[in-house]
Write an enzyme that holds these catalytic residues in place. Structure first.
Site, mmCIF file in Angstrom:
data_model
loop_
_atom_site.group_PDB
_atom_site.id
_atom_site.type_symbol
_atom_site.label_atom_id
_atom_site.label_comp_id
_atom_site.label_asym_id
_atom_site.label_seq_id
_atom_site.Cartn_x
_atom_site.Cartn_y
_atom_site.Cartn_z
ATOM 1 N N ASP A 168 0.882 -1.163 0.000
ATOM 2 C CA ASP A 168 0.000 0.000 0.000
ATOM 3 C C ASP A 168 0.917 1.210 0.000
ATOM 4 O O ASP A 168 1.533 1.519 1.022
ATOM 5 C CB ASP A 168 -0.908 -0.006 1.226
ATOM 6 N N HIS A 169 1.020 1.888 -1.138
ATOM 7 C CA HIS A 169 2.050 2.919 -1.254
ATOM 8 C C HIS A 169 1.830 4.081 -0.297
ATOM 9 O O HIS A 169 2.760 4.832 -0.010
ATOM 10 C CB HIS A 169 2.154 3.413 -2.702
ATOM 11 N N HIS A 231 -6.210 2.232 1.527
ATOM 12 C CA HIS A 231 -5.424 3.374 1.978
ATOM 13 C C HIS A 231 -5.904 3.993 3.288
ATOM 14 O O HIS A 231 -5.138 4.129 4.244
ATOM 15 C CB HIS A 231 -5.403 4.449 0.890
#
Length: 466
Positions: A168-169, A231
């Site tokens: 999950d960036h 996110h």
């Protein structure tokens, strides 16, 4: 050795290939490394190198030229692969391993659509490529609890959980990681980080862009699955966690998992789903689509620290600004001795801590101060920390760059764990089973009008100016 599946796709072009080039520039790749690109279409090594150069030119930092680029390009090779014909990839991996020398560890990055996960992982197991390897899996990690469990079962048939890196960036962002430093390294903030001092929390990730031609993906996913389960829930875990005994992977992920366990199931009556006007006119969208392009939700964390404190999450397409903001509303003292201007009578507009986590990011403390003059009248003031003003950010890493590096090092601290993902789908089940109808909103606005009733008696921090 890094093996990049989906190497010719959009994610690889925008993030992964430029990110690997950035790591090479910074001297953070091993002294001997190879990068093998793979997709179903056939192409030569030189064609893949040109593709990488075009990607870096368009989206990367630093011109792809000179000795540094020649060395990086020389590390690139390509091997097409499909479940029925993995031989070109096997040959490319064997050549790369020979160039490195010894039995090189492999890092597989699955930048492929969800429907390609199972066949790709099965191929890795059947061909023996999964030996001495780690795997990065892109979101979404399923679309509900049943599919998440099925995906985990498939992954664990080939890889142990210690080898799995669900990326999950958002968690790789400097400013998200700085939430931990802000809380746990400063005696100024940790004592007030609880229900006694915080009235509510907002996590707001509006996007100004529309679906950008991705109707096929978006109609199957929607904003809740695309943004909230991945996110925003993960950022909530960082904001709400208890102090870990260390920042090692197990301890850090144990604490975020405890947050997820403390979240009651979502109440559909406390959720607003929206759809921007014009969405149904997008090519590929069902004319009667009920897919949400906007979501706002009230979430609870029912534990000792946060009981009674609502968390408001909001994200969507075609909104007023692109922002990534956590806002903590602080309670006022019980005794009021000062006259207040009408503009600062609202709790949210006088006492708050705002964290902009879109890198490079900033943090603002909003408070009340006495205005100059003969009367004791209060006005709003703020103190601001900005990364770019306080630190040299020349060598800062973007989210994907940091997380790819951590995966190479075997550090799972900023990656999601199977039990946490499954719990979030469990929490989401009531909304997925009985979603409220979508409400229209104008492009460029901040969502349907009902979001103001959702957050009352508080007010949304956004729209605002940084």
């Amino acid at each position: 050795m890094i093996v990049l599946f989906g190497a010719t796709g959009d994610l690889a072009k925008r993030e992964l290939l430029p990110g690997l080039w950035r790591l090479a520039q910074a001297g953070l790749l091993p002294s001997r490394y190879r990068i093998v690109g793979s997709a179903r279409s056939a192409r030569t090594d030189d064609q893949f190198r040109q593709h990488a150069k075009d990607a870096v030119t368009q989206f990367g930092q630093g011109e792809p030229a000179g000795e540094a680029w020649d060395e990086f390009a020389g590390s690139l090779s390509y091997g097409a692969a499909s479940p029925a014909d993995p031989e070109p990839l096997l040959d490319a991996v064997a050549e790369a391993e020979k160039a490195i020398g010894g039995h090189a560890r492999k890092l597989f990055h699955l930048a492929v659509p969800p429907q390609g996960f199972t066949s790709t992982i099965d191929m890795l197991g059947q061909t023996g490529l999964a030996d001495n390897a780690r795997v990065i899996i892109e979101k979404p990690f399923g679309t509900d609890l049943a599919s998440a469990r099925t995906l985990d079962k498939t992954v664990h048939a080939t890889f142990d959980e210690s080898q799995v890196f669900r990326i999950d960036h958002f968690l790789g962002k400097e400013s998200v990681d700085n939430i931990l430093a802000l809380r746990f390294a400063n005696g100024l903030f940790e004592p007030i980080w609880n229900r006694d001092h915080i009235s509510h929390v907002q996590i707001d990730v509006p996007e100004a862009i529309a679906i950008e031609g991705r109707a096929g993906f978006f109609e199957q996913t929607g904003t809740f699955r695309d943004m909230i389960v991945t996110h925003l829930f993960q950022v909530l875990g960082f904001v709400a966690m208890e102090p870990p005994t260390s920042l090692a992977a197990k301890q850090l992920r144990d604490e975020t998992s405890k947050v997820f366990e403390a979240m009651p199931p979502l109440d559909p009556a406390q959720v607003v789903r929206g759809q921007y006007r014009g969405y149904r006119d997008e090519p590929g969208v069902d004319p009667g689509s009920q897919t949400e392009t906007f979501i706002a939700a009230r979430v609870e964390v029912d534990n000792w620290r946060w009981s009674g404190v609502p968390f408001y999450l909001r994200s969507g397409k075609s909104l007023g600004q692109k922002r990534q903001v956590v806002t903590l509303g602080l309670k006022r003292p019980a005794m009021r001795m000062f006259a207040l201007e009408p503009a600062v009578t609202d709790e949210m507009h006088s006492n708050r801590l705002v964290i902009e986590f879109d890198d490079p990011g900033w943090i603002e403390a909003h408070f009340l101060a006495k205005e100059p003059g003969a009367t004791r009248r209060l006005g709003e003031a703020k103190m601001t920390f900005r990364y770019t003003d306080s630190f040299c950010t020349q060598y800062a890493l973007a989210g994907y760059e940091r997380l790819i590096l951590d995966a190479m090092l075997g550090d799972q601290s900023l990656f999601t764990r199977a039990d946490g993902i499954e719990r979030l789908w469990e929490v989401s089940a009531p909304l997925l089973d009985s979603p409220p109808p979508v409400e229209p909103y104008d492009p460029g606005s901040w969502g349907p009008d009902s979001i103001h009733r959702l957050i009352a008696p508080h007010r949304w921090f956004l729209p605002s100016n940084p």
